[in-house]
Design a protein around this motif. Structure first.
Motif, PDB file in Angstrom:
ATOM      1  N   ALA A  33       0.837  -1.204   0.000  1.00 49.61           N
ATOM      2  CA  ALA A  33       0.000   0.000   0.000  1.00 49.61           C
ATOM      3  C   ALA A  33       0.870   1.253   0.000  1.00 49.61           C
ATOM      4  O   ALA A  33       0.626   2.200  -0.767  1.00 49.61           O
ATOM      5  N   LEU A  34       1.905   1.250   0.830  1.00 57.92           N
ATOM      6  CA  LEU A  34       2.796   2.413   0.880  1.00 57.92           C
ATOM      7  C   LEU A  34       3.524   2.601  -0.443  1.00 57.92           C
ATOM      8  O   LEU A  34       3.714   3.724  -0.903  1.00 57.92           O
ATOM      9  N   SER A  35       3.908   1.508  -1.064  1.00 60.92           N
ATOM     10  CA  SER A  35       4.602   1.593  -2.345  1.00 60.92           C
ATOM     11  C   SER A  35       3.714   2.228  -3.408  1.00 60.92           C
ATOM     12  O   SER A  35       4.154   3.098  -4.170  1.00 60.92           O
ATOM     13  N   VAL A  36       2.454   1.831  -3.458  1.00 66.01           N
ATOM     14  CA  VAL A  36       1.507   2.423  -4.410  1.00 66.01           C
ATOM     15  C   VAL A  36       1.359   3.916  -4.145  1.00 66.01           C
ATOM     16  O   VAL A  36       1.401   4.732  -5.069  1.00 66.01           O
ATOM     17  N   LEU A  37       1.205   4.286  -2.880  1.00 71.38           N
ATOM     18  CA  LEU A  37       1.055   5.702  -2.540  1.00 71.38           C
ATOM     19  C   LEU A  37       2.294   6.500  -2.954  1.00 71.38           C
ATOM     20  O   LEU A  37       2.182   7.579  -3.540  1.00 71.38           O
ATOM     21  N   HIS A  38       3.462   5.962  -2.672  1.00 68.97           N
ATOM     22  CA  HIS A  38       4.700   6.667  -3.026  1.00 68.97           C
ATOM     23  C   HIS A  38       4.872   6.762  -4.540  1.00 68.97           C
ATOM     24  O   HIS A  38       5.303   7.805  -5.047  1.00 68.97           O
ATOM     25  N   THR A  39       4.523   5.707  -5.262  1.00 67.64           N
ATOM     26  CA  THR A  39       4.631   5.738  -6.725  1.00 67.64           C
ATOM     27  C   THR A  39       3.679   6.774  -7.308  1.00 67.64           C
ATOM     28  O   THR A  39       4.058   7.556  -8.181  1.00 67.64           O
ATOM     29  N   LEU A  40       2.448   6.799  -6.824  1.00 63.50           N
ATOM     30  CA  LEU A  40       1.491   7.796  -7.325  1.00 63.50           C
ATOM     31  C   LEU A  40       1.923   9.213  -6.968  1.00 63.50           C
ATOM     32  O   LEU A  40       1.694  10.143  -7.749  1.00 63.50           O
ATOM     33  N   ASP A  41       2.556   9.381  -5.826  1.00 67.91           N
ATOM     34  CA  ASP A  41       3.039  10.710  -5.456  1.00 67.91           C
ATOM     35  C   ASP A  41       4.132  11.182  -6.410  1.00 67.91           C
ATOM     36  O   ASP A  41       4.156  12.335  -6.811  1.00 67.91           O
TER      37      ASP A  41
END
Length: 143
Positions: A33-41
């Motif tokens: 979940a954190l990886s997805v958030l960081h990638t989208l950021d």
């Protein structure tokens, strides 16, 4: 490459990553979940299919994860203006806040560790920043 022990470098990076990804955080989410958030950021808005290579999940698992992030108010879907059949994923304000607060927390935690280094060690570390950045650029390029 005789002057560089790549095996030791790999081990040190692995050990550092193990510590760095576990630095205390403001909100607990799983790694994916954190990886997805960081990638989208950093790269968003993106289609779900554009996330597949970076997140290393199968499409059903990623779809389920994105749906949960959307239900939690961290990610939103919008129609892709170039293709009405697809949607673009982007962070909500709450999703951005998690990414930015985690980053600020990590900066503070890492600064505390860096402050324990000698001036010479800090100088070596400062000189390594551009090289590490270049390695991440090379890794993102097609082979």
């Amino acid at each position: 490459m005789s002057d560089l022990d790549v095996d030791r470098l790999t081990t040190v990076i692995e050990d550092f990553n193990t510590i760095f990804i576990r630095l205390p955080s403001v909100r607990r989410l799983n790694f994916s979940a954190l990886s997805v958030l960081h990638t989208l950021d950093r790269k968003g808005p993106l289609r779900l299919t554009a996330l597949l290579p970076t997140e290393q999940l199968k499409q059903p698992a990623l779809t389920s994860l994105v749906t949960k992030l959307q239900d939690d108010g961290l990610v939103e879907r919008r129609p892709d203006p170039t293709d009405g059949r697809a949607s673009l994923l982007s962070l909500t304000a709450a999703g951005r806040e998690i990414v930015h607060s985690r980053h600020a927390n990590r900066v503070a935690e890492l600064a505390a560790l860096v402050n324990r280094l000698t001036p010479g060690e800090r100088a070596v570390l400062a000189g390594s920043i551009d090289v590490l950045h270049r390695l991440t650029e090379l890794a993102a390029e097609p082979a």
